[in-house]
Design a protein around this motif. Structure first.
Motif, PDB file in Angstrom:
ATOM      1  N   UNK A  86      96.702 131.774  25.792  1.00 29.87           N
ATOM      2  CA  UNK A  86      97.677 132.201  26.796  1.00 29.87           C
ATOM      3  C   UNK A  86      96.949 132.726  28.041  1.00 29.87           C
ATOM      4  N   UNK A  87      97.379 132.248  29.196  1.00 34.13           N
ATOM      5  CA  UNK A  87      96.779 132.680  30.454  1.00 34.13           C
ATOM      6  C   UNK A  87      97.724 133.446  31.350  1.00 34.13           C
ATOM      7  N   UNK A  88      99.027 133.243  31.154  1.00 32.13           N
ATOM      8  CA  UNK A  88     100.043 133.943  31.926  1.00 32.13           C
ATOM      9  C   UNK A  88     101.016 134.579  30.951  1.00 32.13           C
ATOM     10  N   UNK A  89     101.142 135.885  31.023  1.00 28.81           N
ATOM     11  CA  UNK A  89     101.987 136.585  30.070  1.00 28.81           C
ATOM     12  C   UNK A  89     103.463 136.384  30.333  1.00 28.81           C
ATOM     13  N   UNK A  90     104.247 136.886  29.406  1.00 27.54           N
ATOM     14  CA  UNK A  90     105.692 136.815  29.575  1.00 27.54           C
ATOM     15  C   UNK A  90     106.431 137.040  28.277  1.00 27.54           C
ATOM     16  N   UNK A  91     107.730 137.273  28.381  1.00 26.77           N
ATOM     17  CA  UNK A  91     108.586 137.401  27.207  1.00 26.77           C
ATOM     18  C   UNK A  91     109.838 136.559  27.413  1.00 26.77           C
ATOM     19  N   UNK A  92     110.473 136.220  26.308  1.00 25.35           N
ATOM     20  CA  UNK A  92     111.667 135.374  26.335  1.00 25.35           C
ATOM     21  C   UNK A  92     111.422 134.097  27.147  1.00 25.35           C
ATOM     22  N   UNK A  93     110.263 133.494  26.918  1.00 23.16           N
ATOM     23  CA  UNK A  93     109.878 132.286  27.642  1.00 23.16           C
ATOM     24  C   UNK A  93     110.663 131.102  27.088  1.00 23.16           C
ATOM     25  N   UNK A  94     111.210 130.295  27.967  1.00 19.31           N
ATOM     26  CA  UNK A  94     111.939 129.113  27.509  1.00 19.31           C
ATOM     27  C   UNK A  94     110.952 128.062  27.039  1.00 19.31           C
ATOM     28  N   UNK A 191     100.568 138.075  26.481  1.00 16.97           N
ATOM     29  CA  UNK A 191      99.728 138.528  27.584  1.00 16.97           C
ATOM     30  C   UNK A 191      98.494 137.647  27.674  1.00 16.97           C
ATOM     31  N   UNK A 192      97.859 137.603  28.859  1.00 16.47           N
ATOM     32  CA  UNK A 192      96.627 136.818  28.990  1.00 16.47           C
ATOM     33  C   UNK A 192      95.591 137.237  27.949  1.00 16.47           C
ATOM     34  N   UNK A 193      94.955 136.240  27.347  1.00 17.18           N
ATOM     35  CA  UNK A 193      93.969 136.512  26.313  1.00 17.18           C
ATOM     36  C   UNK A 193      94.517 136.460  24.909  1.00 17.18           C
ATOM     37  N   UNK A 194      95.822 136.295  24.754  1.00 18.34           N
ATOM     38  CA  UNK A 194      96.386 136.076  23.427  1.00 18.34           C
ATOM     39  C   UNK A 194      96.039 134.664  22.969  1.00 18.34           C
ATOM     40  N   UNK A 195      95.565 134.548  21.737  1.00 20.28           N
ATOM     41  CA  UNK A 195      95.246 133.247  21.140  1.00 20.28           C
ATOM     42  C   UNK A 195      96.253 132.958  20.034  1.00 20.28           C
ATOM     43  N   UNK A 196      96.635 131.692  19.903  1.00 21.43           N
ATOM     44  CA  UNK A 196      97.549 131.279  18.846  1.00 21.43           C
ATOM     45  C   UNK A 196      96.899 130.141  18.065  1.00 21.43           C
ATOM     46  N   UNK A 197      96.611 130.400  16.788  1.00 21.01           N
ATOM     47  CA  UNK A 197      96.117 129.362  15.892  1.00 21.01           C
ATOM     48  C   UNK A 197      97.348 128.684  15.290  1.00 21.01           C
ATOM     49  N   UNK A 198      97.493 127.381  15.504  1.00 20.95           N
ATOM     50  CA  UNK A 198      98.786 126.718  15.330  1.00 20.95           C
ATOM     51  C   UNK A 198      99.065 126.169  13.948  1.00 20.95           C
ATOM     52  N   UNK A 199      98.189 126.426  12.974  1.00 20.10           N
ATOM     53  CA  UNK A 199      98.440 125.942  11.624  1.00 20.10           C
ATOM     54  C   UNK A 199      97.430 124.887  11.211  1.00 20.10           C
ATOM     55  N   UNK A 200      97.319 124.678   9.897  1.00 21.38           N
ATOM     56  CA  UNK A 200      96.296 123.775   9.359  1.00 21.38           C
ATOM     57  C   UNK A 200      96.919 122.628   8.579  1.00 21.38           C
ATOM     58  N   UNK A 201      96.290 121.459   8.595  1.00 23.00           N
ATOM     59  CA  UNK A 201      96.783 120.335   7.797  1.00 23.00           C
ATOM     60  C   UNK A 201      96.499 120.526   6.304  1.00 23.00           C
ATOM     61  N   UNK A 202      96.979 119.581   5.511  1.00 17.21           N
ATOM     62  CA  UNK A 202      96.691 119.580   4.084  1.00 17.21           C
ATOM     63  C   UNK A 202      95.198 119.372   3.848  1.00 17.21           C
ATOM     64  N   UNK A 203      94.761 119.763   2.643  1.00 17.51           N
ATOM     65  CA  UNK A 203      93.377 119.533   2.262  1.00 17.51           C
ATOM     66  C   UNK A 203      92.519 120.767   2.275  1.00 17.51           C
TER      67      UNK A 203
END
Length: 232
Positions: A86-94, A191-203
């Protein structure tokens, strides 16, 4: 301002092609976001609302570093991930505006003490000891979205000692990046600097001392982690 002891150093990750660093604020992780992985974990892959857990910012490890086999586990796992920055913060983002808040993308490895995670799950307790331990978030250099766009398809793969263990396509994500960003922002302010790890595949599977684990995502290169001797 005076502190009673020195504050912790700012956690950060590399930026591809730059000497600058990207400060890490928080690390969010999406649970069971590929259908086949949900099945291997014994859960229904239907499109229920996504759920999240977190890792501390100082769990970050860079590509090429050795990670010691962690304490209190006999079932240490790898998990290949696409990481959203995330580079630009915010809440209730569409959902339509979500990608405007993304600074870039990286390759990640969500290291997991699986036995501790499953025990906590069975007892209805938080996953922190299984997921949020020291040096549990391997994060590669961040590629700016302004240069590479927003990947929504392409191979994500993990090998251990050269043997393919995980292989899928980013298009297989149950919840897409725009959806994940939007849903998370309705629960808390990003907020800027938040990282989101989006999930892992099978295996998913075990790592042993001496193993070399490589994760790659099309267009984002590869990261490598060697597993060192068990921590005392």
């Amino acid at each position: 301002m005076n502190y009673v002891f020195p504050p912790a150093p700012q956690a950060s990750v590399a930026i591809q092609g730059s000497n600058d660093r990207l400060p890490v604020r928080r690390i969010f992780c999406v649970g069971r976001n590929y259908a086949e992985h949900a099945r291997e974990m014994g859960k229904d892959p239907d499109r229920d609302p996504p759920f999240f857990f977190t890792k501390p910012a100082d769990a970050v490890v860079e590509s090429g570093e050795t990670v010691a086999y962690p304490p209190e586990t006999e079932n240490f796992h790898y998990e290949a991930e696409l990481v959203v920055v995330i580079g630009t913060g915010g809440k209730n983002i569409s959902e339509a505006d979500s990608l405007d808040h993304v600074w870039g993308y990286a390759v990640g490895n969500d290291l997991t003490r699986r036995d501790l995670q499953l025990k906590a799950r069975e007892q209805g307790r938080p996953w922190d000891f299984g997921k949020a331990f020291d040096r549990s978030a391997v994060i590669g250099p961040v590629f700016p979205a302004a240069e590479i766009g927003h990947p929504d398809a392409g191979t994500i793969q993990l090998t251990v000692n050269g043997e393919v263990k995980q292989r899928a396509d980013l298009a297989d994500l149950i919840w897409s990046v725009p959806e994940i960003v939007s849903i998370l922002s309705h629960s808390m302010t990003l907020a800027p600097g938040d990282l989101i790890m989006t999930g892992t595949p099978a295996g998913v599977g075990q790592l042993q001392v001496g193993d070399v684990c490589v994760v790659s995502v099309d267009g984002l290169g590869a990261i490598e982690t060697k597993i060192g001797p068990r921590e005392s």
